[in-house]
Design a protein around this motif. Structure first.
Motif, PDB file in Angstrom:
ATOM      1  N   PRO A   1       0.833  -1.206   0.000  1.00  0.00           N
ATOM      2  CA  PRO A   1       0.000   0.000   0.000  1.00  0.00           C
ATOM      3  C   PRO A   1       0.869   1.257   0.000  1.00  0.00           C
ATOM      4  O   PRO A   1       1.839   1.356   0.739  1.00  0.00           O
ATOM      5  N   LEU A   2       0.529   2.194  -0.854  1.00  0.00           N
ATOM      6  CA  LEU A   2       1.218   3.478  -0.952  1.00  0.00           C
ATOM      7  C   LEU A   2       0.160   4.569  -0.816  1.00  0.00           C
ATOM      8  O   LEU A   2      -0.897   4.487  -1.440  1.00  0.00           O
ATOM      9  N   VAL A   3       0.459   5.586  -0.036  1.00  0.00           N
ATOM     10  CA  VAL A   3      -0.468   6.703   0.119  1.00  0.00           C
ATOM     11  C   VAL A   3       0.260   7.960  -0.341  1.00  0.00           C
ATOM     12  O   VAL A   3       1.313   8.305   0.187  1.00  0.00           O
ATOM     13  N   MET A   4      -0.312   8.606  -1.340  1.00  0.00           N
ATOM     14  CA  MET A   4       0.282   9.815  -1.883  1.00  0.00           C
ATOM     15  C   MET A   4      -0.634  10.986  -1.543  1.00  0.00           C
ATOM     16  O   MET A   4      -1.835  10.932  -1.790  1.00  0.00           O
ATOM     17  N   MET A   5      -0.043  12.030  -0.974  1.00  0.00           N
ATOM     18  CA  MET A   5      -0.804  13.211  -0.584  1.00  0.00           C
ATOM     19  C   MET A   5      -0.180  14.442  -1.215  1.00  0.00           C
ATOM     20  O   MET A   5       1.030  14.522  -1.351  1.00  0.00           O
ATOM     21  N   GLY A   6      -1.005  15.376  -1.605  1.00  0.00           N
ATOM     22  CA  GLY A   6      -0.526  16.603  -2.214  1.00  0.00           C
ATOM     23  C   GLY A   6      -0.816  16.625  -3.690  1.00  0.00           C
ATOM     24  O   GLY A   6      -1.181  15.621  -4.299  1.00  0.00           O
ATOM     25  N   GLY A   7      -0.652  17.784  -4.286  1.00  0.00           N
ATOM     26  CA  GLY A   7      -1.022  17.949  -5.678  1.00  0.00           C
ATOM     27  C   GLY A   7       0.127  18.136  -6.638  1.00  0.00           C
ATOM     28  O   GLY A   7      -0.084  18.254  -7.837  1.00  0.00           O
ATOM     29  N   GLY A   8       1.343  18.209  -6.117  1.00  0.00           N
ATOM     30  CA  GLY A   8       2.487  18.385  -7.014  1.00  0.00           C
ATOM     31  C   GLY A   8       2.359  19.643  -7.864  1.00  0.00           C
ATOM     32  O   GLY A   8       2.690  19.619  -9.041  1.00  0.00           O
ATOM     33  N   GLY A   9       1.840  20.711  -7.273  1.00  0.00           N
ATOM     34  CA  GLY A   9       1.694  21.959  -8.017  1.00  0.00           C
ATOM     35  C   GLY A   9       0.665  21.876  -9.133  1.00  0.00           C
ATOM     36  O   GLY A   9       0.762  22.578 -10.128  1.00  0.00           O
ATOM     37  N   GLY A  10      -0.329  21.007  -8.969  1.00  0.00           N
ATOM     38  CA  GLY A  10      -1.374  20.849  -9.975  1.00  0.00           C
ATOM     39  C   GLY A  10      -1.102  19.745 -10.972  1.00  0.00           C
ATOM     40  O   GLY A  10      -1.949  19.435 -11.805  1.00  0.00           O
ATOM     41  N   TYR A  11       0.052  19.110 -10.879  1.00  0.00           N
ATOM     42  CA  TYR A  11       0.419  18.053 -11.821  1.00  0.00           C
ATOM     43  C   TYR A  11      -0.321  16.751 -11.526  1.00  0.00           C
ATOM     44  O   TYR A  11      -0.620  15.976 -12.423  1.00  0.00           O
ATOM     45  N   LEU A  12      -0.607  16.517 -10.239  1.00  0.00           N
ATOM     46  CA  LEU A  12      -1.174  15.237  -9.821  1.00  0.00           C
ATOM     47  C   LEU A  12      -2.657  15.344  -9.492  1.00  0.00           C
ATOM     48  O   LEU A  12      -3.126  16.356  -8.980  1.00  0.00           O
ATOM     49  N   LYS A  13      -3.376  14.273  -9.773  1.00  0.00           N
ATOM     50  CA  LYS A  13      -4.805  14.183  -9.482  1.00  0.00           C
ATOM     51  C   LYS A  13      -4.959  13.469  -8.148  1.00  0.00           C
ATOM     52  O   LYS A  13      -4.339  12.432  -7.913  1.00  0.00           O
ATOM     53  N   GLY A  14      -5.792  13.993  -7.288  1.00  0.00           N
ATOM     54  CA  GLY A  14      -5.973  13.402  -5.971  1.00  0.00           C
ATOM     55  C   GLY A  14      -7.355  12.815  -5.764  1.00  0.00           C
ATOM     56  O   GLY A  14      -8.130  12.645  -6.704  1.00  0.00           O
ATOM     57  N   LYS A  15      -7.618  12.502  -4.517  1.00  0.00           N
ATOM     58  CA  LYS A  15      -8.917  11.985  -4.064  1.00  0.00           C
ATOM     59  C   LYS A  15      -9.342  10.754  -4.853  1.00  0.00           C
ATOM     60  O   LYS A  15     -10.459  10.666  -5.354  1.00  0.00           O
ATOM     61  N   GLN A  16      -8.439   9.793  -4.962  1.00  0.00           N
ATOM     62  CA  GLN A  16      -8.755   8.573  -5.684  1.00  0.00           C
ATOM     63  C   GLN A  16      -7.959   7.402  -5.123  1.00  0.00           C
ATOM     64  O   GLN A  16      -6.961   7.580  -4.442  1.00  0.00           O
ATOM     65  N   ILE A  17      -8.420   6.232  -5.426  1.00  0.00           N
ATOM     66  CA  ILE A  17      -7.699   5.000  -5.111  1.00  0.00           C
ATOM     67  C   ILE A  17      -7.313   4.372  -6.443  1.00  0.00           C
ATOM     68  O   ILE A  17      -8.160   4.205  -7.319  1.00  0.00           O
ATOM     69  N   VAL A  18      -6.041   4.065  -6.603  1.00  0.00           N
ATOM     70  CA  VAL A  18      -5.555   3.459  -7.841  1.00  0.00           C
ATOM     71  C   VAL A  18      -5.021   2.077  -7.487  1.00  0.00           C
ATOM     72  O   VAL A  18      -4.140   1.937  -6.646  1.00  0.00           O
ATOM     73  N   ASN A  19      -5.569   1.064  -8.130  1.00  0.00           N
ATOM     74  CA  ASN A  19      -5.084  -0.298  -7.949  1.00  0.00           C
ATOM     75  C   ASN A  19      -4.122  -0.587  -9.089  1.00  0.00           C
ATOM     76  O   ASN A  19      -4.523  -0.626 -10.249  1.00  0.00           O
ATOM     77  N   LEU A  20      -2.863  -0.777  -8.767  1.00  0.00           N
ATOM     78  CA  LEU A  20      -1.853  -1.022  -9.794  1.00  0.00           C
ATOM     79  C   LEU A  20      -1.921  -2.431 -10.354  1.00  0.00           C
ATOM     80  O   LEU A  20      -1.298  -2.716 -11.372  1.00  0.00           O
ATOM     81  N   GLY A  21      -2.665  -3.297  -9.697  1.00  0.00           N
ATOM     82  CA  GLY A  21      -2.733  -4.680 -10.158  1.00  0.00           C
ATOM     83  C   GLY A  21      -1.351  -5.296 -10.141  1.00  0.00           C
ATOM     84  O   GLY A  21      -0.627  -5.191  -9.152  1.00  0.00           O
ATOM     85  N   ALA A  22      -0.943  -5.874 -11.242  1.00  0.00           N
ATOM     86  CA  ALA A  22       0.371  -6.526 -11.315  1.00  0.00           C
ATOM     87  C   ALA A  22       1.473  -5.554 -11.722  1.00  0.00           C
ATOM     88  O   ALA A  22       2.627  -5.932 -11.814  1.00  0.00           O
TER      89      ALA A  22
END
Length: 123
Positions: free
Chosen positions: A67-88
């Protein structure tokens, strides 16, 4: 004893993780202040904090389903408020996305970076 679960050790580990989580909450609280260089945004909106463990399952010593938890927006570069399952997929794509959010492009991160940055986390 190898292969057995030590209940006392798990309790101690949980207490350590709780302490880390409290430190993270303190950091995030401070990063929630207005950015002095960009008062329209918070420091956290202009930053990225990645919180993870070095191993997914200490008993089995593996990194599958880490499990990885990413917080912050990276100056608008990153999209937040989501869960991403990387699968394999490797988490190297996430690391590439973080590099790109900081303006670092054209690098290789681990063996799993060949697939490229994760589109799912880009705004």
């Amino acid at each position: 004893m190898r292969g057995s679960i030590d209940p006392a050790g798990r309790v101690l580990h949980a207490r350590c993780q709780e302490w880390y989580a409290k430190q993270l909450a303190t950091l995030l609280s401070k990063l929630g202040e207005k950015d002095p260089l960009d008062p329209a945004h918070t420091i956290l909106e202009n930053s990225v904090v990645l919180w993870c463990s070095e191993i997914a399952d200490g008993q089995a010593h593996n990194c599958q389903s880490l499990p990885l938890v990413m917080m912050g927006g990276g100056g608008g570069y990153l999209k937040g408020k989501q869960i991403v399952n990387l699968g394999a997929r490797s988490h190297a794509g996430l690391l590439l996305s973080l590099c790109e959010s900081m303006g670092v492009n054209g690098i290789d991160v681990g063996n799993g970076g060949a697939a490229g940055a994760l589109r799912e986390v880009k705004a």
